[in-house]
Design a protein around this motif. Structure first.
Motif, PDB file in Angstrom:
ATOM      1  N   ASN A  54      35.403  11.772   3.141  1.00 28.51           N
ATOM      2  CA  ASN A  54      36.512  10.886   3.481  1.00 28.51           C
ATOM      3  C   ASN A  54      37.542  10.798   2.349  1.00 28.51           C
ATOM      4  N   LEU A  55      37.936  11.979   1.857  1.00 29.56           N
ATOM      5  CA  LEU A  55      38.907  12.069   0.766  1.00 29.56           C
ATOM      6  C   LEU A  55      40.196  12.707   1.261  1.00 29.56           C
ATOM      7  N   PRO A  56      41.317  12.379   0.627  1.00 26.74           N
ATOM      8  CA  PRO A  56      42.535  13.135   0.911  1.00 26.74           C
ATOM      9  C   PRO A  56      42.328  14.584   0.463  1.00 26.74           C
ATOM     10  N   PHE A  57      42.982  15.505   1.137  1.00 27.70           N
ATOM     11  CA  PHE A  57      42.835  16.916   0.811  1.00 27.70           C
ATOM     12  C   PHE A  57      43.124  17.183  -0.666  1.00 27.70           C
ATOM     13  N   GLU A  58      44.186  16.592  -1.201  1.00 22.42           N
ATOM     14  CA  GLU A  58      44.593  16.844  -2.584  1.00 22.42           C
ATOM     15  C   GLU A  58      43.509  16.416  -3.575  1.00 22.42           C
ATOM     16  N   THR A  59      42.851  15.286  -3.307  1.00 19.43           N
ATOM     17  CA  THR A  59      41.761  14.820  -4.175  1.00 19.43           C
ATOM     18  C   THR A  59      40.584  15.771  -4.116  1.00 19.43           C
ATOM     19  N   ALA A  60      40.234  16.184  -2.906  1.00 21.06           N
ATOM     20  CA  ALA A  60      39.132  17.132  -2.743  1.00 21.06           C
ATOM     21  C   ALA A  60      39.450  18.447  -3.451  1.00 21.06           C
ATOM     22  N   LEU A  61      40.694  18.893  -3.348  1.00 22.58           N
ATOM     23  CA  LEU A  61      41.103  20.137  -3.993  1.00 22.58           C
ATOM     24  C   LEU A  61      40.979  20.029  -5.516  1.00 22.58           C
ATOM     25  N   GLU A  62      41.429  18.914  -6.078  1.00 21.23           N
ATOM     26  CA  GLU A  62      41.321  18.721  -7.531  1.00 21.23           C
ATOM     27  C   GLU A  62      39.864  18.751  -7.978  1.00 21.23           C
ATOM     28  N   GLN A  63      38.986  18.104  -7.217  1.00 23.60           N
ATOM     29  CA  GLN A  63      37.574  18.093  -7.568  1.00 23.60           C
ATOM     30  C   GLN A  63      36.961  19.486  -7.453  1.00 23.60           C
ATOM     31  N   TYR A  64      37.345  20.213  -6.428  1.00 18.23           N
ATOM     32  CA  TYR A  64      36.839  21.572  -6.239  1.00 18.23           C
ATOM     33  C   TYR A  64      37.310  22.494  -7.351  1.00 18.23           C
ATOM     34  N   VAL A  65      38.569  22.364  -7.752  1.00 17.50           N
ATOM     35  CA  VAL A  65      39.101  23.209  -8.828  1.00 17.50           C
ATOM     36  C   VAL A  65      38.292  22.982 -10.101  1.00 17.50           C
ATOM     37  N   ARG A  66      38.029  21.725 -10.431  1.00 16.99           N
ATOM     38  CA  ARG A  66      37.243  21.432 -11.636  1.00 16.99           C
ATOM     39  C   ARG A  66      35.832  21.998 -11.517  1.00 16.99           C
ATOM     40  N   ALA A  67      35.212  21.845 -10.348  1.00 17.31           N
ATOM     41  CA  ALA A  67      33.851  22.349 -10.149  1.00 17.31           C
ATOM     42  C   ALA A  67      33.804  23.874 -10.248  1.00 17.31           C
ATOM     43  N   VAL A  68      34.791  24.553  -9.698  1.00 20.49           N
ATOM     44  CA  VAL A  68      34.836  26.014  -9.767  1.00 20.49           C
ATOM     45  C   VAL A  68      35.024  26.459 -11.212  1.00 20.49           C
ATOM     46  N   MET A  69      35.877  25.770 -11.964  1.00 21.83           N
ATOM     47  CA  MET A  69      36.085  26.122 -13.365  1.00 21.83           C
ATOM     48  C   MET A  69      34.777  26.013 -14.153  1.00 21.83           C
ATOM     49  N   VAL A  70      34.028  24.962 -13.908  1.00 21.74           N
ATOM     50  CA  VAL A  70      32.750  24.782 -14.607  1.00 21.74           C
ATOM     51  C   VAL A  70      31.777  25.900 -14.232  1.00 21.74           C
ATOM     52  N   GLN A  71      31.662  26.188 -12.939  1.00 23.16           N
ATOM     53  CA  GLN A  71      30.708  27.212 -12.500  1.00 23.16           C
ATOM     54  C   GLN A  71      31.086  28.603 -13.006  1.00 23.16           C
ATOM     55  N   VAL A  72      32.359  28.928 -12.985  1.00 21.37           N
ATOM     56  CA  VAL A  72      32.792  30.233 -13.491  1.00 21.37           C
ATOM     57  C   VAL A  72      32.529  30.308 -14.994  1.00 21.37           C
ATOM     58  N   GLY A  73      32.751  29.217 -15.710  1.00 22.75           N
ATOM     59  CA  GLY A  73      32.457  29.176 -17.140  1.00 22.75           C
ATOM     60  C   GLY A  73      30.981  29.385 -17.428  1.00 22.75           C
ATOM     61  N   LEU A  78      26.562  32.880 -19.234  1.00 24.36           N
ATOM     62  CA  LEU A  78      25.313  33.579 -18.937  1.00 24.36           C
ATOM     63  C   LEU A  78      25.470  35.085 -19.079  1.00 24.36           C
ATOM     64  N   SER A  79      26.594  35.616 -18.617  1.00 27.56           N
ATOM     65  CA  SER A  79      26.802  37.072 -18.727  1.00 27.56           C
ATOM     66  C   SER A  79      27.007  37.482 -20.181  1.00 27.56           C
ATOM     67  N   ASP A  80      27.603  36.626 -21.003  1.00 29.27           N
ATOM     68  CA  ASP A  80      27.766  36.925 -22.426  1.00 29.27           C
ATOM     69  C   ASP A  80      26.397  36.975 -23.114  1.00 29.27           C
ATOM     70  N   GLY A  81      25.469  36.157 -22.655  1.00 31.35           N
ATOM     71  CA  GLY A  81      24.127  36.119 -23.234  1.00 31.35           C
ATOM     72  C   GLY A  81      23.310  37.343 -22.882  1.00 31.35           C
TER      73      GLY A  81
END
Length: 83
Positions: A54-73, A78-81
């Motif tokens: 029950n979030l506005p699209f923009e809020t959900a998008l901001e949260q997803y962007v942050r989550a994707v950045m963390v996971q890609v990092g 892990l690949s560097d290790g």
């Protein structure tokens, strides 16, 4: 109408081990096609996340962007290790 796979994914699960993921991208797939598939998938994921929570699209998008950045990092770390 011609249909072809741009991306296929398989997950192998074994008890006591981490899931193994295999992505297959045909050699004749263009960068534009792959980008479209990935971005379209992310768009639907964000829409679904926004609706479920029950979030506005923009809020959900901001949260997803942050989550994707963390996971890609994490994946990068892990690949560097492994090198």
């Amino acid at each position: 109408m011609k249909v072809r796979n741009i991306l296929t994914a398989n997950v192998t699960s074994k008890a006591g081990t981490e899931d193994q993921y295999k992505l297959n991208i045909p050699k004749n797939t263009t960068v534009n096609e792959l980008e479209f598939v990935l971005i379209r998938t992310m768009y639907f994921m964000v829409c679904n996340y926004a609706e479920i929570n029950n979030l506005p699209f923009e809020t959900a998008l901001e949260q997803y962007v942050r989550a994707v950045m963390v996971q890609v990092g994490v994946m990068k770390d892990l690949s560097d290790g492994e090198a």
